[in-house]
Design an enzyme around this catalytic site. Structure first.
Site, PDB file in Angstrom:
ATOM      1  N   GLY A 186      73.884  46.127  25.173  1.00 15.78           N
ATOM      2  CA  GLY A 186      74.348  46.869  26.346  1.00 15.78           C
ATOM      3  C   GLY A 186      75.776  46.495  26.676  1.00 15.78           C
ATOM      4  N   GLY A 187      76.066  46.537  27.962  1.00 19.44           N
ATOM      5  CA  GLY A 187      77.429  46.254  28.408  1.00 19.44           C
ATOM      6  C   GLY A 187      77.886  44.861  28.052  1.00 19.44           C
ATOM      7  N   GLY A 421     105.921  58.285   5.779  1.00 19.11           N
ATOM      8  CA  GLY A 421     105.739  57.682   7.104  1.00 19.11           C
ATOM      9  C   GLY A 421     105.176  56.280   7.011  1.00 19.11           C
ATOM     10  N   ALA A 422     104.395  56.038   5.972  1.00 17.02           N
ATOM     11  CA  ALA A 422     103.808  54.706   5.823  1.00 17.02           C
ATOM     12  C   ALA A 422     104.908  53.668   5.552  1.00 17.02           C
ATOM     13  CB  ALA A 422     102.784  54.713   4.707  1.00 17.02           C
TER      14      ALA A 422
HETATM   15  C1  HXC Z   1      65.511  38.824  32.466  1.00 18.36           C
HETATM   16  C2  HXC Z   1      64.941  38.440  30.295  1.00 18.36           C
HETATM   17  C3  HXC Z   1      65.860  39.414  29.852  1.00 18.36           C
HETATM   18  C4  HXC Z   1      66.623  40.101  30.850  1.00 18.36           C
HETATM   19  C5  HXC Z   1      64.892  38.593  28.133  1.00 18.36           C
HETATM   20  N1  HXC Z   1      64.365  37.970  29.196  1.00 18.36           N
HETATM   21  N2  HXC Z   1      65.815  39.495  28.516  1.00 18.36           N
HETATM   22  N3  HXC Z   1      64.769  38.150  31.580  1.00 18.36           N
HETATM   23  N4  HXC Z   1      66.419  39.754  32.132  1.00 18.36           N
HETATM   24  N5  HXC Z   1      67.535  41.006  30.509  1.00 18.36           N
HETATM   25  C6  HXC Z   1      63.342  36.918  29.185  1.00 18.36           C
HETATM   26  C7  HXC Z   1      61.974  37.417  28.740  1.00 18.36           C
HETATM   27  O1  HXC Z   1      61.285  37.911  29.852  1.00 18.36           O
HETATM   28  C8  HXC Z   1      61.359  36.139  28.220  1.00 18.36           C
HETATM   29  O2  HXC Z   1      60.939  35.347  29.311  1.00 18.36           O
HETATM   30  C9  HXC Z   1      62.538  35.423  27.586  1.00 18.36           C
HETATM   31  O3  HXC Z   1      63.701  35.982  28.175  1.00 18.36           O
HETATM   32  C10 HXC Z   1      62.623  35.599  26.101  1.00 18.36           C
HETATM   33  O4  HXC Z   1      62.521  36.991  25.810  1.00 18.36           O
HETATM   34  P1  HXC Z   1      61.575  37.546  24.654  1.00 18.36           P
HETATM   35  O5  HXC Z   1      61.493  39.004  24.876  1.00 18.36           O
HETATM   36  O6  HXC Z   1      60.306  36.770  24.599  1.00 18.36           O
HETATM   37  O7  HXC Z   1      62.424  37.192  23.356  1.00 18.36           O
HETATM   38  P2  HXC Z   1      62.557  38.009  22.020  1.00 18.36           P
HETATM   39  O8  HXC Z   1      61.226  38.495  21.551  1.00 18.36           O
HETATM   40  O9  HXC Z   1      63.350  37.164  21.109  1.00 18.36           O
HETATM   41  O10 HXC Z   1      63.400  39.324  22.401  1.00 18.36           O
HETATM   42  C11 HXC Z   1      64.747  39.188  22.842  1.00 18.36           C
HETATM   43  C12 HXC Z   1      65.275  40.516  23.403  1.00 18.36           C
HETATM   44  C13 HXC Z   1      64.269  41.041  24.484  1.00 18.36           C
HETATM   45  C14 HXC Z   1      65.414  41.530  22.253  1.00 18.36           C
HETATM   46  C15 HXC Z   1      66.642  40.268  23.976  1.00 18.36           C
HETATM   47  O11 HXC Z   1      63.995  39.991  25.400  1.00 18.36           O
HETATM   48  C16 HXC Z   1      64.813  42.202  25.249  1.00 18.36           C
HETATM   49  O12 HXC Z   1      64.776  43.337  24.765  1.00 18.36           O
HETATM   50  N6  HXC Z   1      65.243  41.950  26.466  1.00 18.36           N
HETATM   51  C17 HXC Z   1      65.718  42.984  27.352  1.00 18.36           C
HETATM   52  C18 HXC Z   1      67.069  43.455  26.925  1.00 18.36           C
HETATM   53  C19 HXC Z   1      67.656  44.394  27.928  1.00 18.36           C
HETATM   54  O13 HXC Z   1      67.211  45.557  28.030  1.00 18.36           O
HETATM   55  N7  HXC Z   1      68.605  43.905  28.721  1.00 18.36           N
HETATM   56  C20 HXC Z   1      69.280  44.668  29.717  1.00 18.36           C
HETATM   57  C21 HXC Z   1      70.343  45.445  28.985  1.00 18.36           C
HETATM   58  S1  HXC Z   1      71.299  46.407  30.081  1.00 18.36           S
HETATM   59  P3  HXC Z   1      59.777  34.284  29.214  1.00 18.36           P
HETATM   60  O14 HXC Z   1      59.637  33.779  30.614  1.00 18.36           O
HETATM   61  O15 HXC Z   1      58.591  35.022  28.702  1.00 18.36           O
HETATM   62  O16 HXC Z   1      60.245  33.237  28.267  1.00 18.36           O
HETATM   63  C22 HXC Z   1      72.619  45.480  30.279  1.00 18.36           C
HETATM   64  C23 HXC Z   1      73.628  46.132  31.125  1.00 18.36           C
HETATM   65  C24 HXC Z   1      74.842  45.276  31.163  1.00 18.36           C
HETATM   66  O17 HXC Z   1      72.753  44.422  29.809  1.00 18.36           O
HETATM   67  C25 HXC Z   1      75.985  46.139  31.608  1.00 18.36           C
HETATM   68  C26 HXC Z   1      77.216  45.313  31.745  1.00 18.36           C
HETATM   69  C27 HXC Z   1      78.410  46.191  31.999  1.00 18.36           C
END
Ligand code: HXC
Length: 531
Positions: A186-187, A421-422
């Site tokens: 994401g971001g 040009g290059a």
């Molecule tokens: C809170 C999170 C989290 C998140 C993971 N965790 N991502 N908690 N916010 N964004 C927590 C899980 O709940 C879990 O907690 C622990 O971290 C490990 O995650 P797992 O899923 O068990 O690990 P894994 O199987 O390795 O998968 C990793 C992952 C997956 C692919 C990153 O966790 C995932 O898809 N997370 C969500 C990603 C996401 O959608 N993020 C938001 C993106 S939007 P526990 O307590 O069980 O250990 C964004 C906008 C930003 O980022 C914009 C900025 C401009």
């Protein structure tokens, strides 16, 4: 086991309140060092990744790390966060020495809420970035994170905003390096994109704006994590990554090597090493590498290895836009940035990506006082609708802009072809190269002999009995008159035609005589580079 762990009071002579404070310190330290706990650390290692603290230990000089804000906690109590708060809030920040030089760094801890970024997490990183900028030392971020912390909602987004802003303010003042060592989705991917150099690790790191599941839901397209956002995909296709590494250890070694060419900030000159390679070493071999026929390919990296200090070349962006080679090297111990056409790929033609690649590299060199050396063998900009519709004019203009804007010493060595040009972007005095050298085999012209003869001698060729013979004669005439380097030298656009044997020596001498150049630019808020 320490005496306190056994329950024995280590300092019974101290007042009770002091002893309680020391106990609290010990408990807090243990909690802070434990991160997300042993189970999650074991899971991290099972994925082939180091923990956040191990990474700092592996990257920096032993015992040099000074940590900032180790006890900071999330301020959110909703959504079960009250039970998930861990000292440091999932990111370790501070300063350390790297090969004896100070750096600032952040290292996200995936074992704490997936390294997700909430308000305090972000504020720790941004505070470190500010200190890096104030002290004029490089900033290195190690990213391993599930992105915006969902429980902290929009404050996570604000947090990213503050990190991006610090990245942008520090751009061109201190080197900024991103090491992607896990998910970066994401971001979150925009902070690395705003830094100077991005490293990724094969198989264990993935970076994308939207992951495979979202892509499938929205467009129906199916793609694996690795093909979409793996290290190789970014290093070779998107160009978002400058170095892809087989392991975290290899990545740390490369970061150290990269920093050895760079100053700590734009206030300093780049490090200068003692040169163990003879500055007068003869380089006649150059004519054995470059084939006689101007359409035959060779690897410009062989020329680089021959001309610059022994084994000093560090290629940047190796697998992206391969018709242009860029990287750092040393010339008699001085750091230089090289841009070189690569005849092995598309005959070395400049296309959209290779223009972007060279322009960005030149701008980095210019910001950090690293002289630019251009090695020229280019048939022109790449023709075709794919390039034209994709904006070759806009992209090609970036290289012109970057060269003219740069005030560091700029030297061009024309190895063979420099057409159209290059030629201007790679070797033109008028655009701003300070010194243009050519080998005696160089051909500088508006275009190659065949195309030129077809245009300017069209009538003679068409009316002749033997078209091919006349064309051949006219091509030679054109070559003799216009394409030899003495023709350009007589017009004052080439400073010197040098012998192949003395190419290394001449590059070193050219750099020495212009190393102290100073140039001003018209005062303005900023220019409007074609983007
Ligand atoms: C809170 C999170 C989290 C998140 C993971 N965790 N991502 N908690 N916010 N964004 C927590 C899980 O709940 C879990 O907690 C622990 O971290 C490990 O995650 P797992 O899923 O068990 O690990 P894994 O199987 O390795 O998968 C990793 C992952 C997956 C692919 C990153 O966790 C995932 O898809 N997370 C969500 C990603 C996401 O959608 N993020 C938001 C993106 S939007 P526990 O307590 O069980 O250990 C964004 C906008 C930003 O980022 C914009 C900025 C401009």
């Amino acid at each position: 086991m320490s005496t306190s762990e056994k329950g024995t009071d280590p300092s019974p002579e101290l007042p009770y309140s002091h002893r309680e404070s020391l106990k609290l310190l010990e408990t807090m330290r243990k909690a802070m060092l434990a991160g997300g706990g042993e189970d999650r650390q074991a899971r991290q290692k099972a994925k082939g990744k180091h923990t956040a603290r191990e990474r700092i230990r592996l990257l920096t000089d032993e015992g040099s790390f000074v940590e900032n804000h180790p006890y900071e906690l999330s301020r959110i109590d909703d959504f079960g966060m009250d039970s998930k708060k861990i000292s440091g809030d999932g990111v370790i920040t501070g300063s350390a020495l790297l090969e004896g030089r100070q750096i600032w760094l952040s290292s996200q801890d995936f074992t704490v809420l997936g390294g997700s970024l909430g308000e305090q997490h972000a504020s720790k990183i941004a505070a470190t970035q500010r200190l890096a900028l104030k002290t004029g030392k490089p900033f290195i971020q190690i990213n391993d994170s599930g992105g915006a912390r969902i429980q902290e909602g929009v404050m996570s987004l604000e947090g990213y905003g503050s990190i991006f802003r610090e990245n942008i303010l520090a751009s061109g003042v201190i080197p900024q390096i991103s090491l992607i060592m896990g998910p970066c989705a994401g971001g979150a991917a925009y902070s690395p994109a705003l830094t100077d150099f991005v490293f990724m690790i094969d198989k264990t790191s993935h970076m994308y704006i939207t992951g495979p599941e979202v892509i499938k839901a929205v467009t129906g397209e199916e793609v694996s994590h690795e093909d979409l956002g793996g290290a190789l995909a970014h290093a070779s296709k998107s160009g978002n990554v400058h170095f892809h590494c087989a392991s975290e250890e290899e990545c740390f070694r490369l970061v150290k090597r990269l920093l050895s060419y760079l100053p700590s900030s734009n206030r300093e000159a780049p490090p200068r090493l003692e040169c163990t390679d003879d500055p007068n070493r003869e380089t006649g071999e150059i004519l054995r590498i470059i084939p006689g026929e101007s359409t035959r390919a060779y690897d410009v990296r062989e020329i680089i290895a021959l001309l610059f200090d022994g084994e000093s070349f560090l290629e940047v962006h190796r697998d992206f836009a391969r018709s242009m080679v860029v990287g750092f090297a040393r010339l008699a111990g001085r750091s230089v940035g090289i841009i070189g056409n690569q005849p092995m790929v598309f005959a070395g033609a400049l296309d959209r990506d290779s223009s972007d690649k060279a322009a960005r590299f030149v701008r980095f060199c210019d910001a950090f006082s690293i002289p630019v050396i251009s090695l020229v063998d280019v048939p022109g900009y790449m023709p075709g609708t794919e390039q034209e519709y994709g904006g070759i004019i806009r992209h090609g203009a970036k290289l012109l802009y970057a060269i003219a804007e740069a005030t560091v010493p700029k030297i061009a060595l024309v190895l063979r072809k420099a057409y159209g040009g290059a030629y201007i972007g790679m070797a033109s005095r008028a655009l701003g190269y300070d010194r243009v050298l050519t080998l005696p085999i160089a051909e500088i012209a508006v275009m190659g002999a065949s195309g030129a003869a077809n245009i300017i001698f069209r009538n003679e060729i068409q009316s002749a009995k033997d078209h091919d013979l006349i064309k051949e004669i006219k091509m030679h005439e054109y070559q003799r008159k216009f394409m030899n380097p003495f023709s350009s030298a007589s017009l004052g656009i080439v400073d010197d035609v040098i012998s192949p044997e003395s190419a290394r020596k001449e590059l070193i001498r050219s750099l020495e005589i212009i190393a102290d150049k100073r140039e001003d630019r018209p005062s303005k808020k900023h220019g409007n580079m074609p983007l």
